[in-house]
Design a protein around this motif. Structure first.
Motif, PDB file in Angstrom:
ATOM      1  N   TYR A 141       9.878  -6.500  -3.605  1.00 21.90           N
ATOM      2  CA  TYR A 141       8.499  -6.243  -4.030  1.00 21.90           C
ATOM      3  C   TYR A 141       8.355  -6.597  -5.509  1.00 21.90           C
ATOM      4  N   LEU A 142       7.210  -7.143  -5.875  1.00 26.45           N
ATOM      5  CA  LEU A 142       6.975  -7.503  -7.277  1.00 26.45           C
ATOM      6  C   LEU A 142       5.475  -7.569  -7.539  1.00 26.45           C
ATOM      7  N   ASN A 143       5.005  -6.709  -8.422  1.00 29.70           N
ATOM      8  CA  ASN A 143       3.632  -6.831  -8.917  1.00 29.70           C
ATOM      9  C   ASN A 143       3.516  -6.085 -10.248  1.00 29.70           C
ATOM     10  N   GLU A 144       2.336  -6.171 -10.837  1.00 32.98           N
ATOM     11  CA  GLU A 144       2.128  -5.615 -12.171  1.00 32.98           C
ATOM     12  C   GLU A 144       2.284  -4.095 -12.184  1.00 32.98           C
ATOM     13  N   ARG A 145       1.857  -3.443 -11.108  1.00 37.55           N
ATOM     14  CA  ARG A 145       1.939  -1.984 -11.084  1.00 37.55           C
ATOM     15  C   ARG A 145       3.396  -1.509 -11.056  1.00 37.55           C
ATOM     16  N   SER A 204       0.837  -1.206   0.000  1.00 41.57           N
ATOM     17  CA  SER A 204       0.000   0.000   0.000  1.00 41.57           C
ATOM     18  C   SER A 204       0.869   1.252   0.000  1.00 41.57           C
ATOM     19  N   PHE A 205       1.895   1.276   0.851  1.00 41.71           N
ATOM     20  CA  PHE A 205       2.779   2.435   0.922  1.00 41.71           C
ATOM     21  C   PHE A 205       3.565   2.607  -0.369  1.00 41.71           C
ATOM     22  N   VAL A 206       4.115   1.506  -0.871  1.00 37.41           N
ATOM     23  CA  VAL A 206       4.895   1.567  -2.107  1.00 37.41           C
ATOM     24  C   VAL A 206       4.044   2.064  -3.262  1.00 37.41           C
ATOM     25  N   GLU A 207       2.839   1.548  -3.392  1.00 38.98           N
ATOM     26  CA  GLU A 207       1.988   1.903  -4.527  1.00 38.98           C
ATOM     27  C   GLU A 207       1.380   3.288  -4.374  1.00 38.98           C
ATOM     28  N   PHE A 208       1.129   3.721  -3.136  1.00 37.62           N
ATOM     29  CA  PHE A 208       0.589   5.061  -2.923  1.00 37.62           C
ATOM     30  C   PHE A 208       1.553   6.121  -3.456  1.00 37.62           C
ATOM     31  N   PHE A 248      14.305   0.720  -8.169  1.00 37.92           N
ATOM     32  CA  PHE A 248      15.182  -0.433  -8.346  1.00 37.92           C
ATOM     33  C   PHE A 248      15.425  -1.134  -7.003  1.00 37.92           C
ATOM     34  N   ASP A 249      15.614  -0.370  -5.944  1.00 41.09           N
ATOM     35  CA  ASP A 249      15.800  -0.977  -4.616  1.00 41.09           C
ATOM     36  C   ASP A 249      14.533  -1.703  -4.164  1.00 41.09           C
TER      37      ASP A 249
END
Length: 297
Positions: free
Chosen positions: A130-134, A107-111, A122-123
Protein backbone atom coordinates in the motif's frame (compact mmCIF):
# COMPACT_ATOMS: atom_id res chain seq x y z
CA UNK A 1 -22.19 -28.69 1.96
CA UNK A 2 -21.50 -24.96 1.76
CA UNK A 3 -20.08 -25.22 -1.75
CA UNK A 4 -23.28 -26.84 -3.04
CA UNK A 5 -25.32 -24.08 -1.45
CA UNK A 6 -23.06 -21.51 -3.05
CA UNK A 7 -23.56 -23.12 -6.43
CA UNK A 8 -27.32 -22.83 -5.97
CA UNK A 9 -26.98 -19.17 -5.03
CA UNK A 10 -24.69 -18.33 -7.91
CA UNK A 11 -26.82 -20.42 -10.26
CA UNK A 12 -29.70 -18.01 -9.73
CA UNK A 13 -32.36 -20.50 -8.55
CA UNK A 14 -35.78 -18.95 -8.01
CA UNK A 15 -36.88 -18.33 -4.39
CA UNK A 16 -39.57 -21.05 -4.45
CA UNK A 17 -36.94 -23.64 -5.31
CA UNK A 18 -34.68 -23.05 -2.34
CA UNK A 19 -35.07 -23.47 1.40
CA UNK A 20 -35.16 -20.69 4.03
CA UNK A 21 -31.60 -21.59 5.06
CA UNK A 22 -30.35 -20.93 1.55
CA UNK A 23 -32.27 -17.64 1.52
CA UNK A 24 -30.31 -16.65 4.64
CA UNK A 25 -27.03 -17.83 3.11
CA UNK A 26 -27.78 -15.85 -0.03
CA UNK A 27 -28.35 -12.70 2.02
CA UNK A 28 -25.11 -13.38 3.89
CA UNK A 29 -23.33 -13.70 0.57
CA UNK A 30 -24.72 -10.56 -1.05
CA UNK A 31 -25.68 -8.12 1.73
CA UNK A 32 -24.39 -9.19 5.17
CA UNK A 33 -24.38 -5.61 6.45
CA UNK A 34 -28.11 -5.18 5.83
CA UNK A 35 -29.47 -8.40 7.36
CA UNK A 36 -32.05 -8.27 10.13
CA UNK A 37 -31.14 -9.37 13.65
CA UNK A 38 -33.12 -12.62 13.43
CA UNK A 39 -31.44 -13.55 10.14
CA UNK A 40 -28.01 -12.86 11.64
CA UNK A 41 -28.81 -15.05 14.62
CA UNK A 42 -29.95 -17.82 12.29
CA UNK A 43 -26.70 -17.48 10.32
CA UNK A 44 -24.68 -18.07 13.46
CA UNK A 45 -26.95 -20.98 14.45
CA UNK A 46 -26.89 -22.74 11.07
CA UNK A 47 -23.44 -21.94 9.67
CA UNK A 48 -21.18 -20.78 12.53
CA UNK A 49 -18.65 -17.94 12.76
CA UNK A 50 -16.14 -19.20 10.17
CA UNK A 51 -18.65 -19.20 7.31
CA UNK A 52 -19.86 -15.74 8.36
CA UNK A 53 -16.29 -14.43 8.40
CA UNK A 54 -15.51 -16.00 5.04
CA UNK A 55 -18.60 -14.51 3.39
CA UNK A 56 -18.26 -11.06 4.95
CA UNK A 57 -14.57 -10.81 4.07
CA UNK A 58 -15.03 -11.69 0.42
CA UNK A 59 -15.58 -7.91 -0.04
CA UNK A 60 -13.15 -5.30 1.31
CA UNK A 61 -15.79 -2.77 2.32
CA UNK A 62 -19.49 -2.06 2.41
CA UNK A 63 -21.59 1.03 1.84
CA UNK A 64 -25.08 1.91 2.99
CA UNK A 65 -27.42 4.75 2.06
CA UNK A 66 -28.00 7.23 4.87
CA UNK A 67 -29.54 10.65 5.18
CA UNK A 68 -30.13 12.17 1.77
CA UNK A 69 -29.33 8.90 0.01
CA UNK A 70 -25.60 9.42 0.57
CA UNK A 71 -23.40 6.32 0.47
CA UNK A 72 -21.49 5.87 3.72
CA UNK A 73 -18.58 3.47 4.26
CA UNK A 74 -19.33 0.67 6.72
CA UNK A 75 -16.28 -1.04 8.18
CA UNK A 76 -16.11 -4.83 7.86
CA UNK A 77 -15.31 -5.10 11.58
CA UNK A 78 -18.64 -3.42 12.26
CA UNK A 79 -20.40 -5.85 9.93
CA UNK A 80 -18.80 -8.84 11.66
CA UNK A 81 -19.64 -7.46 15.11
CA UNK A 82 -23.35 -7.45 14.22
CA UNK A 83 -23.24 -11.25 14.14
CA UNK A 84 -22.01 -11.43 17.76
CA UNK A 85 -18.74 -11.84 19.59
CA UNK A 86 -17.89 -15.18 18.00
CA UNK A 87 -17.81 -13.59 14.55
CA UNK A 88 -15.48 -10.74 15.54
CA UNK A 89 -11.90 -10.68 14.26
CA UNK A 90 -8.85 -8.55 15.11
CA UNK A 91 -8.19 -5.88 12.48
CA UNK A 92 -4.77 -7.35 11.71
CA UNK A 93 -6.33 -10.77 11.05
CA UNK A 94 -8.76 -9.12 8.62
CA UNK A 95 -5.87 -7.37 6.86
CA UNK A 96 -4.00 -10.68 6.52
CA UNK A 97 -7.15 -12.32 5.19
CA UNK A 98 -7.53 -9.64 2.53
CA UNK A 99 -3.88 -10.07 1.57
CA UNK A 100 -4.26 -13.86 1.27
CA UNK A 101 -7.19 -13.30 -1.10
CA UNK A 102 -5.33 -10.61 -3.11
CA UNK A 103 -7.95 -8.07 -2.03
CA UNK A 104 -6.79 -4.45 -1.85
CA UNK A 105 -8.75 -2.21 0.53
CA UNK A 106 -7.42 1.28 1.05
CA UNK A 107 -10.76 2.07 2.72
CA UNK A 108 -10.12 -0.49 5.46
CA UNK A 109 -6.50 0.53 5.93
CA UNK A 110 -7.32 4.24 6.12
CA UNK A 111 -10.39 3.78 8.32
CA UNK A 112 -8.09 2.30 10.99
CA UNK A 113 -5.09 4.48 10.14
CA UNK A 114 -4.50 5.88 13.64
CA UNK A 115 -5.18 2.52 15.32
CA UNK A 116 -2.63 0.30 13.56
CA UNK A 117 0.40 -0.79 15.55
CA UNK A 118 3.60 0.57 14.05
CA UNK A 119 4.65 -2.92 12.89
CA UNK A 120 1.31 -3.24 11.11
CA UNK A 121 1.95 0.06 9.32
CA UNK A 122 5.37 -1.11 8.18
CA UNK A 123 3.83 -4.37 6.90
CA UNK A 124 1.07 -2.44 5.13
CA UNK A 125 3.60 -0.53 3.01
CA UNK A 126 6.53 -2.98 2.86
CA UNK A 127 4.79 -6.36 2.70
CA UNK A 128 1.37 -5.58 1.30
CA UNK A 129 2.39 -2.76 -1.06
CA UNK A 130 0.00 0.00 0.00
CA UNK A 131 1.23 3.52 -0.75
CA UNK A 132 -0.49 6.88 -0.56
CA UNK A 133 -0.11 10.31 1.01
CA UNK A 134 -2.16 9.46 4.09
CA UNK A 135 0.08 6.50 4.96
CA UNK A 136 3.19 8.63 4.52
CA UNK A 137 1.61 11.29 6.69
CA UNK A 138 0.84 8.77 9.43
CA UNK A 139 4.50 7.73 9.62
CA UNK A 140 5.39 11.41 9.80
CA UNK A 141 2.79 12.03 12.54
CA UNK A 142 4.24 9.16 14.58
CA UNK A 143 7.77 10.58 14.22
CA UNK A 144 9.09 7.89 11.89
CA UNK A 145 10.68 10.61 9.82
CA UNK A 146 12.93 8.61 7.50
CA UNK A 147 10.12 6.21 6.56
CA UNK A 148 7.88 9.19 5.88
CA UNK A 149 10.64 10.71 3.72
CA UNK A 150 11.00 7.47 1.78
CA UNK A 151 7.27 7.26 1.05
CA UNK A 152 6.93 10.95 0.19
CA UNK A 153 9.80 10.63 -2.29
CA UNK A 154 8.12 7.64 -3.94
CA UNK A 155 4.95 9.70 -4.21
CA UNK A 156 6.93 12.69 -5.56
CA UNK A 157 5.70 14.81 -2.68
CA UNK A 158 9.01 16.60 -2.50
CA UNK A 159 8.04 19.42 -0.14
CA UNK A 160 6.66 16.87 2.33
CA UNK A 161 9.82 14.76 1.91
CA UNK A 162 11.99 17.79 2.70
CA UNK A 163 9.92 18.58 5.78
CA UNK A 164 10.15 14.99 7.05
CA UNK A 165 13.93 15.01 6.55
CA UNK A 166 14.23 18.34 8.33
CA UNK A 167 12.38 16.76 11.26
CA UNK A 168 14.69 13.72 11.10
CA UNK A 169 17.63 16.09 11.63
CA UNK A 170 15.89 18.49 14.02
CA UNK A 171 18.01 17.66 17.08
CA UNK A 172 21.50 16.30 17.58
CA UNK A 173 20.04 13.07 18.98
CA UNK A 174 17.74 12.58 15.99
CA UNK A 175 20.57 13.45 13.62
CA UNK A 176 22.76 10.72 15.12
CA UNK A 177 19.88 8.27 14.78
CA UNK A 178 18.76 9.22 11.25
CA UNK A 179 21.81 10.59 9.40
CA UNK A 180 22.75 7.36 7.61
CA UNK A 181 19.21 6.78 6.35
CA UNK A 182 18.70 10.42 5.31
CA UNK A 183 21.93 10.24 3.36
CA UNK A 184 20.83 7.06 1.57
CA UNK A 185 17.46 8.59 0.68
CA UNK A 186 18.84 11.76 -0.88
CA UNK A 187 22.24 10.68 -2.22
CA UNK A 188 23.54 7.79 -4.33
CA UNK A 189 26.10 5.34 -2.91
CA UNK A 190 28.71 7.44 -4.74
CA UNK A 191 27.53 10.63 -3.00
CA UNK A 192 25.74 12.05 -6.05
CA UNK A 193 22.40 13.83 -5.70
CA UNK A 194 19.31 11.76 -6.45
CA UNK A 195 17.16 14.90 -6.48
CA UNK A 196 19.52 17.68 -7.57
CA UNK A 197 16.80 20.14 -8.53
CA UNK A 198 15.15 19.74 -5.15
CA UNK A 199 18.44 19.97 -3.28
CA UNK A 200 19.47 23.16 -5.06
CA UNK A 201 16.26 24.88 -3.94
CA UNK A 202 16.76 24.20 -0.23
CA UNK A 203 16.99 27.27 2.00
CA UNK A 204 20.55 28.22 3.11
CA UNK A 205 19.64 27.59 6.75
CA UNK A 206 17.98 24.24 5.99
CA UNK A 207 19.32 21.42 8.14
CA UNK A 208 18.92 19.07 5.19
CA UNK A 209 20.92 21.38 2.92
CA UNK A 210 23.73 21.73 5.48
CA UNK A 211 23.78 17.97 6.07
CA UNK A 212 23.96 17.11 2.36
CA UNK A 213 26.73 19.69 1.92
CA UNK A 214 28.62 18.03 4.77
CA UNK A 215 28.17 14.68 3.02
CA UNK A 216 29.21 15.84 -0.44
CA UNK A 217 31.68 18.64 0.31
CA UNK A 218 33.05 17.98 3.77
CA UNK A 219 36.45 19.51 2.97
CA UNK A 220 34.83 22.68 1.60
CA UNK A 221 32.47 22.86 4.58
CA UNK A 222 35.42 22.62 6.97
CA UNK A 223 37.66 25.18 5.31
CA UNK A 224 35.73 27.73 3.26
CA UNK A 225 32.77 28.80 5.33
CA UNK A 226 32.72 29.44 9.07
CA UNK A 227 28.93 29.71 9.08
CA UNK A 228 28.69 26.11 7.80
CA UNK A 229 31.12 24.94 10.47
CA UNK A 230 28.99 26.63 13.13
CA UNK A 231 25.77 25.24 11.67
CA UNK A 232 27.15 21.68 11.55
CA UNK A 233 28.36 21.90 15.14
CA UNK A 234 25.01 23.28 16.29
CA UNK A 235 22.73 21.05 14.22
CA UNK A 236 24.42 17.67 14.29
CA UNK A 237 26.98 17.35 17.06
CA UNK A 238 30.40 15.64 16.99
CA UNK A 239 29.36 12.00 16.51
CA UNK A 240 27.24 12.69 13.41
CA UNK A 241 29.89 14.99 11.92
CA UNK A 242 32.60 12.40 12.49
CA UNK A 243 30.57 9.57 10.99
CA UNK A 244 29.51 11.68 8.00
CA UNK A 245 32.96 13.03 7.18
CA UNK A 246 34.66 9.64 7.44
CA UNK A 247 31.96 7.99 5.32
CA UNK A 248 32.55 10.61 2.62
CA UNK A 249 36.30 10.06 2.87
CA UNK A 250 35.84 6.33 2.27
CA UNK A 251 33.53 6.94 -0.69
CA UNK A 252 35.89 9.38 -2.44
CA UNK A 253 39.35 9.35 -0.82
CA UNK A 254 40.84 10.82 -4.01
CA UNK A 255 38.47 13.82 -3.89
CA UNK A 256 39.40 14.84 -0.34
CA UNK A 257 42.92 16.25 -0.26
CA UNK A 258 43.08 17.06 3.44
CA UNK A 259 43.80 14.57 6.15
CA UNK A 260 40.40 13.56 7.62
CA UNK A 261 41.79 14.22 11.11
CA UNK A 262 42.41 17.87 10.15
CA UNK A 263 38.93 18.15 8.63
CA UNK A 264 37.29 16.87 11.79
CA UNK A 265 39.32 19.12 14.05
CA UNK A 266 38.16 22.19 12.13
CA UNK A 267 34.58 21.49 13.17
CA UNK A 268 35.48 21.99 16.83
CA UNK A 269 37.54 24.96 17.93
CA UNK A 270 36.48 24.82 21.59
CA UNK A 271 38.44 21.82 22.76
CA UNK A 272 35.55 19.38 22.34
CA UNK A 273 35.70 15.76 21.14
CA UNK A 274 36.50 16.65 17.53
CA UNK A 275 39.10 19.21 18.48
CA UNK A 276 40.98 16.55 20.40
CA UNK A 277 40.40 13.62 18.06
CA UNK A 278 43.49 11.50 17.46
CA UNK A 279 44.77 9.82 14.32
CA UNK A 280 44.37 6.47 16.06
CA UNK A 281 40.64 7.11 16.70
CA UNK A 282 40.12 8.01 13.04
CA UNK A 283 42.05 4.96 11.83
CA UNK A 284 39.99 2.70 14.09
CA UNK A 285 36.71 4.12 12.79
CA UNK A 286 37.84 3.94 9.17
CA UNK A 287 38.84 0.32 9.76
CA UNK A 288 35.43 -0.40 11.27
CA UNK A 289 33.68 1.22 8.28
CA UNK A 290 35.75 -0.85 5.88
CA UNK A 291 34.87 -4.02 7.77
CA UNK A 292 31.15 -3.17 7.65
CA UNK A 293 31.31 -2.25 3.95
CA UNK A 294 33.22 -5.43 3.05
CA UNK A 295 31.06 -7.81 5.10
CA UNK A 296 28.61 -9.71 2.85
CA UNK A 297 24.90 -8.95 3.47
Amino acid sequence: GIMQLLQKIQGGEKPKQISPRIHILRDLFYQPGEMEKKAREDCMKYFGPHVIQEFVLRKPDYKVLRGDQVEVYVDVLEVLAKFGNKAKMPRRAVLDCFHDQNIVSYSFVEFHLKSWRIQDLFDIVNKFGYLNERLAGEFHRRNYYTKATELYLKLRRYDDAKNASEDALSTQGLSAQNATKVRALWLTNKNGSKYRNIQEKLRPESRLRVFLLLCQESEYAATKNNSIISACASYFGPSTIQHTVLTSYLIHPDKIKMDPVDILRRFDKDGGPLGNISELEVLRELGHFNFVLDTPG
